[in-house]
Structure formats: C-alpha cells, structure tokens
Design an enzyme around this catalytic site. Structure first.
Site, PDB file in Angstrom:
ATOM      1  N   GLY A   1       3.585   6.761   8.217  1.00 10.42           N
ATOM      2  CA  GLY A   1       4.952   6.816   7.703  1.00 10.42           C
ATOM      3  C   GLY A   1       5.778   5.633   8.112  1.00 10.42           C
ATOM      4  CG  ASN A   2       6.474   3.967  12.029  1.00  8.49           C
ATOM      5  OD1 ASN A   2       5.988   4.812  12.767  1.00  8.49           O
ATOM      6  ND2 ASN A   2       7.754   3.619  12.101  1.00  8.49           N
ATOM      7  CB  SER A   3       3.294   1.812   5.927  1.00 10.76           C
ATOM      8  OG  SER A   3       2.026   1.625   6.469  1.00 10.76           O
TER       9      SER A   3
ATOM     10  CB  THR B   1       1.401  -3.758   7.964  1.00 10.81           C
ATOM     11  OG1 THR B   1       2.513  -4.539   7.501  1.00 10.81           O
ATOM     12  CG2 THR B   1       0.351  -3.674   6.871  1.00 10.81           C
TER      13      THR B   1
ATOM     14  CG  ASP C   1      -0.118  -4.044   2.586  1.00 12.01           C
ATOM     15  OD1 ASP C   1       0.110  -3.569   1.457  1.00 12.01           O
ATOM     16  OD2 ASP C   1      -0.314  -3.348   3.588  1.00 12.01           O
TER      17      ASP C   1
ATOM     18  CB  ILE D   1      -1.887   1.772  14.015  1.00 15.23           C
ATOM     19  CG1 ILE D   1      -2.437   2.940  13.172  1.00 15.23           C
ATOM     20  CG2 ILE D   1      -0.370   1.775  14.038  1.00 15.23           C
ATOM     21  CD1 ILE D   1      -2.024   4.311  13.678  1.00 15.23           C
TER      22      ILE D   1
ATOM     23  CG  LEU E   1      -6.420 -29.242   1.261  1.00 16.48           C
ATOM     24  CD1 LEU E   1      -5.491 -30.418   0.966  1.00 16.48           C
ATOM     25  CD2 LEU E   1      -6.505 -29.008   2.772  1.00 16.48           C
ATOM     26  N   GLY E   2      -8.122 -27.401  -1.591  1.00 15.41           N
ATOM     27  CA  GLY E   2      -9.406 -27.628  -2.233  1.00 15.41           C
ATOM     28  C   GLY E   2     -10.528 -28.026  -1.300  1.00 15.41           C
TER      29      GLY E   2
ATOM     30  CG  HIS F   1      -0.388   0.240   2.519  1.00 16.76           C
ATOM     31  ND1 HIS F   1      -0.134  -0.766   3.410  1.00 16.76           N
ATOM     32  CD2 HIS F   1      -0.008   1.377   3.142  1.00 16.76           C
ATOM     33  CE1 HIS F   1       0.370  -0.260   4.520  1.00 16.76           C
ATOM     34  NE2 HIS F   1       0.457   1.048   4.381  1.00 16.76           N
TER      35      HIS F   1
END
Length: 478
Positions: free
Chosen positions: A222-224, A240, A147, A242, A281-282, A117
């Site tokens: 800004g920490n992402s 990622t 992400d 908060i 796996l299904g 993102h």
C-alpha cells in the site's frame, strides 16, 4: 536469491500488465507548476531535534491514497486481439479486482506521481485526499522502464503539494520518512535513514532503469507510489518495493524508492509531450575486473568498458572504440556500466555531452551528440523523422534473442513489435510479440523499411504472424 515485493496492496490484481485509462496532454510547462527546493540539508550537529512534526506538516497532506479497479467486463489487450483477429475465445472473466497504493501531489493544480504498477491494469482510478474527498483520476501517462506513472485530478481549489528536493544530494545516514497508506490502515508516517544510494542491476524492472534509494524506513503493501521525504519534509523519492526473506511478505527494513530527480524528469516528459524521451549512445559495455583494469590501464574498477560500438550511432560518429573505458560524463565520474546507462538515458536526444575515456592507458575526451533511444533500446534517427514507424509502436529487426523472447519460428521474417504505449491508437490492434512480415506487399526487415512502406492518411495492409498464426490486418494510418 533475494525476493522482492512491490509495495502495493492487491486483491488478485495482476499489477504488471499495462492497460490504458485515458490519455491527457496539456500545453504546460511543468517547471512552472512544481516547487523545487534544491538547497542542501544542514547536517551540522548544532542543536538536537526532538520532533519532526513541523517538517512533516506540509508533506503529509500531499500524499494521497490511490484506488485502482479492474472491471470484470473488460478483456485484456491480448484477449481482445485474439478474439477479433484469430477467433480465439477469451477465458472466463473474474469478478472486479481492486488494488490500493499511494501517490504524491506535486502541483497545486492536481498532478500526482505514483508507481506504474499501482495503476497498470486499472480501468478506473480514484484518489482520496486527507479531506476524505474522492476524485476520479485521469492517467496522463506511464513509464514502465522506471515504474513511474502520472495522474491528474481536477478540482476548483488549490491542492496541497509537496516540495521537491535534489535527490542527487542525499547521503547515507540522512534521516528520512516514508508516507503512505500501508495495508489500508490510513495515512501513516514511518522513520528511518538512507541506507544506500544507486542500487542498480537488481533485476526488478526488466530492461528498465534501476537507480533506487534504499531505506530502512518501514514500507509495506500500500506504500507503493507514496513519498520518501527528508528531514525538511521535501520529496526525495517515490516508495516502490521492499525486499523480503521469502518467509514473509512484510517489511524487514529493506525498502527502495525511485529518486525524485528521475521521477520528475519522467513526469515532465509525460505531461509536456506524452512520452518519455531518452538519450542514446550506441555502445555495448561491461564491468571491469582486476585483470581488465590492468590491461586497459585504469587505476580502479570504476567505469564502463566498451565491448562493442554499433554502426551509424553517436558513439561511432564520435570515434569511440571497443576497448575504451568510459570514466566520466560531463565531468561526473561513471561508477559502472549501469551508471553510464542511467546517465545517458537521463539526457535528451540532441544534447551534446563530453565523455572522458581511457584509451591505450591514455586519458582522452570526445564530444558526442546523443540520438534518441527507442522503446526497444534501438536508435531512432533524429535526422530522419520518416524512419519512425507508427505512433506509440516500437519495432525491431528479428534477432535470435527476440525470436526466443517472443517465440517466433525461424521461418518467419520481418520486424517484431517490442513495445506499444498505452495511449497509442494501435494499442488494441498491434500487440507486443506480433511480427510484421510485409506492408502493402513489401517485405520489411527493419524499422526504416517498415516506415517507408507505410502509406500515410490511408489504409495499409499488414501481413503479420502472431502465436504461429499468419493473418492479414488492415491498419488505418493518419
């Protein structure tokens, strides 16, 4: 209902719409580039730590600032398609938009892990190091399902890189540090502990794989894409998002990071093959409650109850049945349906796994050879490579759910495009939500039929429906 905020500084930047920068693939082995220290932490009480400065000395320079720029002259993928195919005038473009995030250098030759993102709609990406030097970054690949994105910068010198820990070994109470560029103030380190692990089913990444580390180390916009490191300065996660209380958008002590084991696996696939490959796996699965646990003969509410076995899938071939309760995968306990889904997706197609299950109150084990999970969650047959459709394009047979999701009328028949990778050669021609009704005059109702109708190394004529408008589209297939 909790509120979640991606830890990204944006100025009107729409952060969740994918747009390509440049695809780059190299014939490399990621394991030769990345330094991994999987040794467990010393959690003894001997001695008292008064500073973590030494532990952070190597980690801090490996965290960078990531600047994403969306240009005003650029049309979105959907706008360009509508203009070219259907004569729809695009909306007026706004001024350039900028986003700020963080990233982590994981190899000396310039590979950087960040969040999808952070860069998802960027036309230009730049990376700033501790030296204040700014580099143009190439987007190697993205995986919206986790992400995670991978960037590459080119330099003539060896770059500072971080060691990777084994995130499966972390425990609640471990001291951790979040490193990034919050709110654009510059490189910042904050301290906290691991508050929880395996935070799943949060609904933050729609249809994705959520398995977050929770921490109270302060994380802000800004920490992402920045680093969550342990007491030895090793990377354990990619910061990622908060959780907020709805009244504010700042940190309240509930932050989440993608575990580094997951991020590293995604990076390896993107660098080495250009796409993320996941096991399949299904089965349809659900949680247990006390009544179900008693009826199916299991001692706890852990595990995944099978409610459906899809035909012609690895699960069907292995003899798994509706009513089985899957309790272990290769000797490791399955905590929940989400846990099983994540564990299966972490395996590679073609891998053989051992599944322990409870059937009619008796424990049994079955051996399963996993297939490949498509971008739409459907199986891709490894035995029939011709069943694949177009490079980077995932399609699925129309269901009631897909009709509702993509606003497709009952009168339309065909296969709907469910995902298009950013580096696909068809990214500007075939958008998500478009229904392919026929190819070269042949009606198509499944991915296999669509693949069989294609002419390779030739121009194909698609009859498509998009936004309730029918159209013929010429598609060149190499």
């Amino acid at each position: 209902m909790p509120n979640f905020k991606l830890a990204l500084s944006c100025a009107s930047l729409v952060c969740l719409v994918a747009a390509p920068i440049l695809a780059a693939q190299e014939a490399v082995n990621v394991a030769d580039l990345v330094e991994i220290d999987a040794a467990p932490l010393d959690r003894s009480q001997a001695g008292r730590v008064v500073s973590y400065s030494d532990s952070l000395t190597e980690a801090r320079p490996a965290v960078v600032s990531v600047y994403a720029k969306s240009l005003s002259s650029s049309l979105s993928r959907e706008e360009l398609l509508m203009q070219q195919l259907f004569g729809v005038r695009p909306r007026r473009q706004q001024a350039p938009q900028f986003g700020l995030g963080s990233g982590v250098i994981v190899s000396g030759n310039g590979y950087i892990i960040t969040n999808n993102h952070v860069i998802s709609r960027a036309d230009e990406i730049k990376v700033q190091l501790d030296s204040q030097r700014i580099y143009d970054a190439v987007l190697v690949g993205t995986d919206p399902s986790t992400d995670i994105a991978v960037l590459k910068i080119e330099t003539e010198v060896e770059l500072p890189s971080i060691k990777l820990a084994d995130s499966d070994q972390i425990e609640v109470g471990d001291v951790v540090f979040a490193i990034g560029n919050p709110l654009g103030v510059g490189k910042t380190v904050t301290m906290g502990i691991v508050s929880a692990t395996k935070r799943q089913e949060m609904g933050v990444i729609a249809g994705g794989f959520e398995n977050f580390i929770q921490t109270d180390a302060p994380i802000n916009s800004g920490n992402s894409g920045g680093a969550l490191v342990d007491a030895k300065g090793r990377l354990i996660g990619i910061n990622t998002l908060i959780q907020t209380d709805g009244a504010s958008t700042g940190n309240i002590g509930i932050g989440f990071a993608v575990p580094v084991n997951l991020a590293y696996s995604v990076m390896t696939d993107l660098v080495e093959t250009g796409a993320v490959s996941r096991g399949f796996l299904g089965v349809g699965i659900e949680s247990l409650d006390e009544d179900k646990a008693e009826f199916f003969g299991v001692d706890s509410l852990n595990g995944a109850l099978v409610n459906q076995v899809n035909p012609n899938t690895p699960a069907a071939e292995a003899g798994i049945l509706a009513g089985d309760v899957i309790v272990e995968l290769d000797g490791v306990a399955v905590d929940s349906p989400s846990d099983l889904r994540i564990k299966i997706a972490a395996r590679k197609p073609g891998e053989t796994v051992s599944i322990a299950l409870i059937r009619e109150k008796t424990r049994e084990e079955v051996v399963v050879v996993l297939a490949e999970r498509g971008g739409d969650g459907q199986i891709i047959s490894s035995a029939n490579p011709n069943a694949r459709f177009l490079e980077g394009v995932s399609v699925a047979s129309l269901t009631d759910e897909l009709r509702a999701e993509h606003q497709v009328g009952d009168e339309v028949q065909g296969v709907v495009i469910t995902a298009v990778q950013d580096d696909s050669p068809y990214v500007r021609l075939l958008p998500v939500g478009m229904v392919i009704q026929s190819i070269n005059g042949k009606q198509v109702r499944s991915e296999q039929e669509a693949a069989q109708a294609l002419k390779r190394d030739a121009k194909n004529m698609f009859h498509v429906a998009f936004r309730r408008v029918n159209r013929w589209v010429g598609v060149e297939v190499d």
